[in-house]
Motif scaffolding. Structure first.
Motif, short mmCIF file in Angstrom:
data_model
loop_
_atom_site.label_atom_id
_atom_site.label_comp_id
_atom_site.label_asym_id
_atom_site.label_seq_id
_atom_site.Cartn_x
_atom_site.Cartn_y
_atom_site.Cartn_z
N MET A 199 -32.62 -118.02 -3.38
CA MET A 199 -31.24 -117.64 -3.01
C MET A 199 -30.70 -116.62 -3.67
SD MET A 199 -28.59 -118.86 -1.56
CE MET A 199 -26.77 -118.68 -1.65
N LEU A 200 -31.08 -116.28 -4.80
CA LEU A 200 -30.81 -115.05 -5.59
C LEU A 200 -31.20 -113.74 -4.77
CD1 LEU A 200 -29.35 -113.77 -8.27
CD2 LEU A 200 -31.83 -113.63 -8.99
N GLN A 201 -32.36 -113.86 -4.36
CA GLN A 201 -32.84 -112.61 -3.78
C GLN A 201 -32.17 -112.50 -2.26
OE1 GLN A 201 -34.51 -109.92 -4.95
NE2 GLN A 201 -34.50 -111.24 -6.63
N ARG A 202 -31.90 -113.49 -1.54
CA ARG A 202 -31.20 -113.52 -0.13
C ARG A 202 -29.90 -112.85 -0.53
NH1 ARG A 202 -33.81 -118.64 0.74
NH2 ARG A 202 -31.93 -119.53 0.20
N THR A 203 -29.20 -113.14 -1.61
CA THR A 203 -27.87 -112.76 -1.65
C THR A 203 -27.75 -111.38 -1.78
OG1 THR A 203 -27.00 -114.91 -2.58
CG2 THR A 203 -25.91 -113.20 -3.21
N ARG A 204 -28.82 -110.99 -2.94
CA ARG A 204 -28.71 -109.55 -3.31
C ARG A 204 -29.23 -108.62 -2.15
NH1 ARG A 204 -32.49 -105.82 -4.51
NH2 ARG A 204 -34.40 -107.19 -4.16
N LYS A 205 -30.12 -109.32 -1.23
CA LYS A 205 -30.40 -108.23 -0.01
C LYS A 205 -29.46 -108.24 1.15
CE LYS A 205 -35.50 -108.79 -0.93
NZ LYS A 205 -36.82 -109.33 -0.26
N ALA A 206 -28.59 -109.39 0.98
CA ALA A 206 -27.55 -109.35 2.09
C ALA A 206 -26.44 -108.33 1.57
CB ALA A 206 -26.85 -110.69 1.96
N ILE A 207 -26.07 -108.24 0.04
CA ILE A 207 -25.28 -107.28 -0.58
C ILE A 207 -25.74 -105.82 -0.08
CG2 ILE A 207 -24.13 -106.22 -2.48
CD1 ILE A 207 -24.47 -108.92 -3.54
N ILE A 208 -27.09 -105.36 -0.44
CA ILE A 208 -27.51 -103.94 -0.25
C ILE A 208 -27.54 -103.80 1.41
CG2 ILE A 208 -28.58 -103.92 -2.32
CD1 ILE A 208 -31.38 -104.31 -1.10
N LEU A 209 -27.76 -104.92 2.05
CA LEU A 209 -27.75 -104.41 3.77
C LEU A 209 -26.37 -104.04 4.17
CD1 LEU A 209 -28.95 -104.53 6.41
CD2 LEU A 209 -28.39 -106.78 6.67
N VAL A 210 -25.27 -104.65 3.36
CA VAL A 210 -23.75 -104.48 3.85
C VAL A 210 -23.64 -103.08 3.26
CG1 VAL A 210 -21.28 -105.07 3.31
CG2 VAL A 210 -23.05 -106.90 3.95
N SER A 211 -24.13 -102.88 2.09
CA SER A 211 -23.91 -101.42 1.54
C SER A 211 -24.44 -100.38 2.44
CB SER A 211 -24.42 -101.25 0.10
OG SER A 211 -24.04 -100.19 -0.55
N LEU A 212 -25.52 -100.67 2.87
CA LEU A 212 -26.17 -99.63 3.87
C LEU A 212 -25.52 -99.52 5.01
CD1 LEU A 212 -28.32 -97.78 4.57
CD2 LEU A 212 -29.95 -99.74 5.40
N LEU A 213 -25.05 -100.37 5.71
CA LEU A 213 -24.23 -100.56 6.91
C LEU A 213 -22.74 -99.67 6.73
CD1 LEU A 213 -24.90 -104.18 8.32
CD2 LEU A 213 -26.12 -102.06 9.05
N LEU A 214 -22.33 -99.72 5.58
CA LEU A 214 -21.03 -99.24 5.31
C LEU A 214 -21.35 -97.73 4.84
CD1 LEU A 214 -19.12 -101.99 3.30
CD2 LEU A 214 -18.77 -101.12 5.47
N PHE A 215 -22.46 -96.99 4.78
CA PHE A 215 -22.60 -96.04 4.36
C PHE A 215 -21.96 -94.81 4.89
CE2 PHE A 215 -26.14 -92.51 3.15
CZ PHE A 215 -25.44 -92.19 2.04
N PRO A 216 -21.94 -94.65 6.32
CA PRO A 216 -20.98 -93.92 7.03
C PRO A 216 -19.61 -93.79 6.53
CG PRO A 216 -22.50 -95.19 8.45
CD PRO A 216 -22.49 -95.91 7.36
#
Length: 241
Positions: A1-18
């Motif tokens: 659960m911890l890693q799924r949450t962390r990876k979801a956060i960094i994916l959102v951060s990557l998508l927001l990079f523009p």
């Protein structure tokens, strides 16, 4: 659960990079300094320094836009890297760049103002087609270096944000502040090496845990090692040095 949450956060951060690109930009900080302005990116770097005093390099594992790229690139090249050599390159880049910022402020006659939206007047960083060139160049640079070098190769070699975080971490240790760390129970360790294999930053976790906590400044607190350990030797916690 911890890693799924962390990876979801960094994916959102990557998508927001523009949207956020300019706030991480070393050039925006430099350009602002030439005009005597403290830009939004320089403010962010200062905030990263402060966060490092208490959270170490947790930003790198939990929120950095490039964290997603670096982790997905592991499936292409997950080999170990020469962290010592790459660290020298990273700090040379940082020293030249940050020294240039200081020099620009001096030449501009000092700090004349604070401009959080300097070069980002529309709030969104990539707000016109030509800016996508810079955006894709940054993505290609980080991805290419990681493909070429191995585990988080770009983080180890060129990241201009990590010195702020590491500087804050070291200052926090010197001030004996409570810091978030990976704590350990050395007596329970069976030396299986699972933590070392899972570490994204190529840290010798199995050696570091013998002191009761992982104190390597390259630790990004991603928690991969805690999940890999079957004996619950490793856990998150705070510690004063």
């Amino acid at each position: 659960m911890l890693q799924r949450t962390r990876k979801a956060i960094i994916l959102v951060s990557l998508l927001l990079f523009p949207v956020t690109l300019n706030y991480f930009s070393p050039y925006v900080s430099f350009d602002g300094a030439m005009n005597g302005l403290v830009s939004g990116s320089l403010i962010l770097f200062g905030m990263l320094f402060l966060s490092g005093m208490f959270l170490g390099r947790a930003w790198c594992g939990w929120a950095c836009p490039m964290a997603g790229l670096s982790e997905y690139a592991l499936s292409v090249n997950g080999k170990s890297v020469n962290t010592g050599r790459l660290r020298k390159i990273r700090f040379v880049i940082f020293t030249v760049w940050f020294g240039g910022i200081i020099a620009m402020f001096v030449l501009a006659g000092g700090i004349k103002g604070i401009a959080p939206l300097h070069m980002t007047e529309n709030v969104i960083s990539v707000d016109e087609p030509v800016k996508y060139i810079v955006y894709f160049m940054v993505l290609l640079l980080f991805t290419g270096l990681t493909f070429a070098l191995g585990k988080r190769g770009a983080c180890h070699s060129i990241c201009w944000m990590s010195p702020f975080l590491e500087g804050g971490y070291r200052l926090g240790r010197w001030l004996r502040l409570p810091q978030l760390r990976i704590l350990s129970e050395p007596k329970s360790c069976i030396s299986c090496g699972a933590c070392d294999r899972k570490c994204q930053m190529d840290i010798d976790v199995s050696i570091g845990l013998k002191t009761g906590s992982i104190e390597d400044p390259d630790c990004i607190l991603c928690g991969e090692c805690t999940g890999a350990c079957k004996k619950d030797v490793l856990r998150f916690g705070t510690r004063k040095i």
